[in-house]
Design an enzyme around this catalytic site. Structure first.
Site, PDB file in Angstrom:
ATOM      1  N   ILE A  71      13.452  38.173 -24.395  1.00 61.59           N
ATOM      2  CA  ILE A  71      12.909  38.884 -23.239  1.00 61.59           C
ATOM      3  C   ILE A  71      12.393  40.253 -23.667  1.00 61.59           C
ATOM      4  O   ILE A  71      13.032  40.943 -24.457  1.00 61.59           O
ATOM      5  CB  ILE A  71      14.020  39.102 -22.188  1.00 61.59           C
ATOM      6  CG1 ILE A  71      14.632  37.774 -21.763  1.00 61.59           C
ATOM      7  CG2 ILE A  71      13.512  39.898 -20.991  1.00 61.59           C
ATOM      8  CD1 ILE A  71      15.964  37.925 -21.078  1.00 61.59           C
ATOM      9  N   CYS A  72      11.244  40.632 -23.112  1.00 64.41           N
ATOM     10  CA  CYS A  72      10.750  42.008 -23.242  1.00 64.41           C
ATOM     11  C   CYS A  72      10.023  42.357 -21.945  1.00 64.41           C
ATOM     12  O   CYS A  72      10.178  41.668 -20.936  1.00 64.41           O
ATOM     13  CB  CYS A  72       9.854  42.179 -24.471  1.00 64.41           C
ATOM     14  SG  CYS A  72       8.244  41.393 -24.338  1.00 64.41           S
ATOM     15  N   ARG A  73       9.222  43.385 -21.959  1.00 64.12           N
ATOM     16  CA  ARG A  73       8.521  43.814 -20.752  1.00 64.12           C
ATOM     17  C   ARG A  73       7.471  42.794 -20.309  1.00 64.12           C
ATOM     18  O   ARG A  73       7.430  42.396 -19.161  1.00 64.12           O
ATOM     19  CB  ARG A  73       7.871  45.178 -20.989  1.00 64.12           C
ATOM     20  CG  ARG A  73       7.125  45.711 -19.793  1.00 64.12           C
ATOM     21  CD  ARG A  73       6.461  47.063 -20.106  1.00 64.12           C
ATOM     22  NE  ARG A  73       5.442  47.350 -19.135  1.00 64.12           N
ATOM     23  CZ  ARG A  73       4.184  46.926 -19.202  1.00 64.12           C
ATOM     24  NH1 ARG A  73       3.777  46.190 -20.208  1.00 64.12           N
ATOM     25  NH2 ARG A  73       3.324  47.233 -18.266  1.00 64.12           N
ATOM     26  N   LEU A  99       9.683  40.682 -18.267  1.00 66.44           N
ATOM     27  CA  LEU A  99      10.290  41.223 -17.055  1.00 66.44           C
ATOM     28  C   LEU A  99       9.257  41.503 -15.975  1.00 66.44           C
ATOM     29  O   LEU A  99       9.596  41.535 -14.792  1.00 66.44           O
ATOM     30  CB  LEU A  99      11.080  42.495 -17.381  1.00 66.44           C
ATOM     31  CG  LEU A  99      12.480  42.250 -17.915  1.00 66.44           C
ATOM     32  CD1 LEU A  99      13.146  43.547 -18.320  1.00 66.44           C
ATOM     33  CD2 LEU A  99      13.344  41.506 -16.920  1.00 66.44           C
TER      34      LEU A  99
END
Length: 114
Positions: A71-73, A99
């Site tokens: 997961i990242c932005r 996200l």
């Protein structure tokens, strides 16, 4: 890139599918590869922080007995993490849209260290 310029696809999973897998009690590791300040600002409950720049040096800390969802932005850094993890033999997928997509769907997040 492959020999003829075709990109290998990175396995991705949608935010809804992540939520469904968690609701079914499937053992997955949500691996947040952003920086500590980004993580404190907002993260998926139960996710583990391991910044992308540290990931290659800390692979031995990760479980091999369950899938990992990076997961990242926006899905870019986690795409890099997914590629690295898969090359190291992990069952890893990228959270499609990161996200940003998670938040757009109104899925829950936490703030702070945890």
């Amino acid at each position: 890139m492959s020999f003829f310029g075709q990109r290998k696809t990175i396995p991705e999973i949608s935010p809804d599918e992540v939520q469904a897998r968690r609701a079914r009690g499937e053992p997955v590791l949500l691996l947040d590869v952003r920086g500590p300040a980004e993580f404190r600002e907002s993260h998926i409950a139960g996710s583990r922080l391991l910044p992308l720049d540290q990931l290659p040096f800390r692979l031995e800390e990760l479980p091999r007995d369950r899938p990992i969802i990076a997961i990242c932005r926006s899905g870019n850094r986690s795409g890099v993490a997914t590629t690295l993890l898969r090359r190291a033999g992990f069952d890893a997928s990228n959270l499609r849209g990161g996200l940003l997509a998670w938040n757009k769907q109104g899925l829950p997040v936490e703030r702070g260290e945890r």
